[in-house]
Enzyme design. Structure first.
Site, mmCIF file in Angstrom:
data_model
loop_
_atom_site.group_PDB
_atom_site.id
_atom_site.type_symbol
_atom_site.label_atom_id
_atom_site.label_comp_id
_atom_site.label_asym_id
_atom_site.label_seq_id
_atom_site.Cartn_x
_atom_site.Cartn_y
_atom_site.Cartn_z
ATOM 1 N N CYS A 1 12.596 -23.538 -9.036
ATOM 2 C CA CYS A 1 12.681 -23.147 -7.636
ATOM 3 C C CYS A 1 14.056 -23.483 -7.048
ATOM 4 O O CYS A 1 15.029 -22.798 -7.338
ATOM 5 C CB CYS A 1 11.543 -23.774 -6.841
ATOM 6 S SG CYS A 1 11.273 -22.978 -5.236
ATOM 7 N N GLU B 1 5.273 -26.288 -13.175
ATOM 8 C CA GLU B 1 4.725 -27.652 -13.213
ATOM 9 C C GLU B 1 3.309 -27.730 -12.654
ATOM 10 O O GLU B 1 2.540 -28.632 -13.001
ATOM 11 C CB GLU B 1 5.641 -28.617 -12.448
ATOM 12 C CG GLU B 1 5.480 -28.657 -10.940
ATOM 13 C CD GLU B 1 6.068 -27.467 -10.204
ATOM 14 O OE1 GLU B 1 5.877 -27.369 -8.975
ATOM 15 O OE2 GLU B 1 6.747 -26.638 -10.846
ATOM 16 N N HIS C 1 6.837 -22.007 -10.141
ATOM 17 C CA HIS C 1 6.477 -23.414 -10.290
ATOM 18 C C HIS C 1 5.586 -23.649 -11.517
ATOM 19 O O HIS C 1 4.373 -23.825 -11.401
ATOM 20 C CB HIS C 1 5.771 -23.919 -9.028
ATOM 21 C CG HIS C 1 6.694 -24.148 -7.891
ATOM 22 N ND1 HIS C 1 7.304 -25.362 -7.655
ATOM 23 C CD2 HIS C 1 7.163 -23.301 -6.937
ATOM 24 C CE1 HIS C 1 8.085 -25.259 -6.595
ATOM 25 N NE2 HIS C 1 8.026 -24.016 -6.145
#
Length: 258
Positions: A114, A227, A225
């Site tokens: 990001c 994660e 994202h």
């Protein structure tokens, strides 16, 4: 005896002030993804380090992760319009831009997420668009803050792989069709830095992943994202697995040097 020590990855933190007190912060989800999916040991890199101290820090690391953040990259770094100071994190900017340049020149694996993608583009001479929602024909890339967090981070739009960079390879290895990702961003790449190649675009044309051209090791970034669902999403697993493997190879190479 086999050395089982893990590769060590530095995570650039964010500078925040809460109730008049300064904090260096990193979301736990990034640390969890590094530990359990990339299988590396994360260490936090505080913002505002002097160049000499940052270089010393990176000299003992096997990778660098540039996380997402609520702050924006300062427009002063790429010739953009003035921005409200409350939206910026100048300490994070200085640390991230310097860490990118040191990592790339030293052959240290690098993954941006990001804001990290935007930092990588700016560090190499590219520019950013301050608000992608102003572009005609673009889909919504920002999250809906009125819904639960997991729904905010749900995979929302498709991306198309391009070229043969690190993230493009991860997309193909994940064997998903269509490839859906979770982007939560208002800013994005306007002019791509000369040193980068596009790995993936959103279906509306927005650049969503890049790799560093001719990098000595894994050096790439995504606008989404990985994660958040790092354990169960196939593409997220591929990205952290590839990054972790590059970090372990860096560690082995460093130990083998005379």
């Amino acid at each position: 005896m086999v050395d089982s020590s893990p590769a060590i990855v530095g995570v650039v933190s964010n500078r925040q002030t809460v109730d008049g007190v300064g904090y260096e912060t990193v979301r736990v989800r990034y640390l969890e993804a590094l530990r359990s999916t990339a299988r590396v040991l994360p260490l936090v890199i505080p913002g505002g380090l002097e160049q000499e101290n940052l270089r010393a820090c990176l000299s003992v690391l096997n990778g660098v992760l540039l996380t997402g953040a609520e702050s924006n990259v300062s427009p002063s770094l790429y010739g953009g319009p003035e921005a409200c100071p409350e939206t910026l994190d100048l300490d994070r900017d200085r640390t991230s831009i310097a860490a990118i340049k040191i990592a790339l020149s030293s052959g240290i694996p690098l993954l941006g997420i990001c804001r990290g993608l935007q930092e990588l583009n700016v560090a190499l001479g590219g520019t950013l668009s301050s608000d992608l929602s102003e572009g005609e024909g673009l889909i919504t890339h920002v999250e809906n803050l009125a819904i639960p967090r997991d729904l905010q981070y749900a995979r929302s739009h498709a991306v198309l792989a391009e070229g043969h960079g690190y993230i493009a390879q991860c997309i193909r290895h994940s064997q998903q069709n269509p490839v859906l990702v979770n982007t939560l961003h208002r800013q994005g790449i306007a002019r791509l830095a000369d040193g980068l190649e596009v790995d993936a675009r959103c279906v509306d044309g927005v650049i969503e992943a890049v790799s560093v051209k001719d990098a000595a090791t894994f050096a790439a970034a995504v606008q989404w994202h990985p994660e958040w669902f790092h354990k169960e999403d196939p593409l997220s697993v591929e990205i952290f697995r590839a990054f972790g493997e590059a970090c372990r190879l860096h560690m082995i190479g460093t130990k083998l040097q005379p």
